[in-house]
Design a protein around this motif. Structure first.
Motif, PDB file in Angstrom:
ATOM      1  N   LYS A 148      -2.628  -8.153   4.601  1.00  0.00           N
ATOM      2  CA  LYS A 148      -1.340  -8.437   3.625  1.00  0.00           C
ATOM      3  C   LYS A 148      -1.013  -7.426   2.711  1.00  0.00           C
ATOM      4  O   LYS A 148      -2.325  -6.896   2.221  1.00  0.00           O
ATOM      5  CB  LYS A 148      -1.327 -10.029   2.944  1.00  0.00           C
ATOM      6  N   PHE A 149      -0.007  -7.213   2.322  1.00  0.00           N
ATOM      7  CA  PHE A 149       0.256  -5.980   1.166  1.00  0.00           C
ATOM      8  C   PHE A 149       0.792  -6.346   0.133  1.00  0.00           C
ATOM      9  O   PHE A 149       1.953  -6.874  -0.023  1.00  0.00           O
ATOM     10  CB  PHE A 149       1.179  -4.963   1.923  1.00  0.00           C
ATOM     11  N   SER A 150       0.530  -5.604  -0.973  1.00  0.00           N
ATOM     12  CA  SER A 150       1.123  -5.906  -2.196  1.00  0.00           C
ATOM     13  C   SER A 150       2.282  -4.924  -2.553  1.00  0.00           C
ATOM     14  O   SER A 150       3.225  -5.469  -3.235  1.00  0.00           O
ATOM     15  CB  SER A 150       0.030  -5.623  -3.302  1.00  0.00           C
ATOM     16  N   LYS A 151       2.211  -3.737  -1.968  1.00  0.00           N
ATOM     17  CA  LYS A 151       3.138  -2.811  -2.183  1.00  0.00           C
ATOM     18  C   LYS A 151       4.058  -2.335  -0.970  1.00  0.00           C
ATOM     19  O   LYS A 151       3.390  -2.372  -0.012  1.00  0.00           O
ATOM     20  CB  LYS A 151       2.647  -1.650  -2.943  1.00  0.00           C
ATOM     21  N   PHE A 152       5.414  -1.886  -0.962  1.00  0.00           N
ATOM     22  CA  PHE A 152       5.899  -1.710   0.185  1.00  0.00           C
ATOM     23  C   PHE A 152       5.191  -0.421   0.936  1.00  0.00           C
ATOM     24  O   PHE A 152       5.209  -0.272   2.037  1.00  0.00           O
ATOM     25  CB  PHE A 152       7.272  -1.378   0.011  1.00  0.00           C
TER      26      PHE A 152
END
Length: 60
Positions: free
Chosen positions: A23-27
């Motif tokens: 899962k990613f916090s930033k694009f």
């Protein structure tokens, strides 16, 4: 498909629905993951939406 849940980006294949493990916090983290793991994105001009394809489904 790229969706955002509770502040995290979730990447899933627009064809088969497989989700990336991370899962990613930033694009930028999403695009880096896609490059490093063989994912592909394409603009569906009919719907004006981006489609994302896992390594198994890209090119189908």
């Amino acid at each position: 498909m790229l969706e955002r849940f509770y502040g995290k980006f979730v990447l899933s294949c627009s064809c088969c629905g497989e989700q990336a493990e991370d899962k990613f916090s930033k694009f930028d983290e999403v695009t880096q993951y896609m490059r490093n793991n063989g994912w592909q994105s394409e603009l569906d001009e009919d719907n004006d939406e981006w489609q994302h394809f896992c390594p198994e489904c890209k090119g189908k």
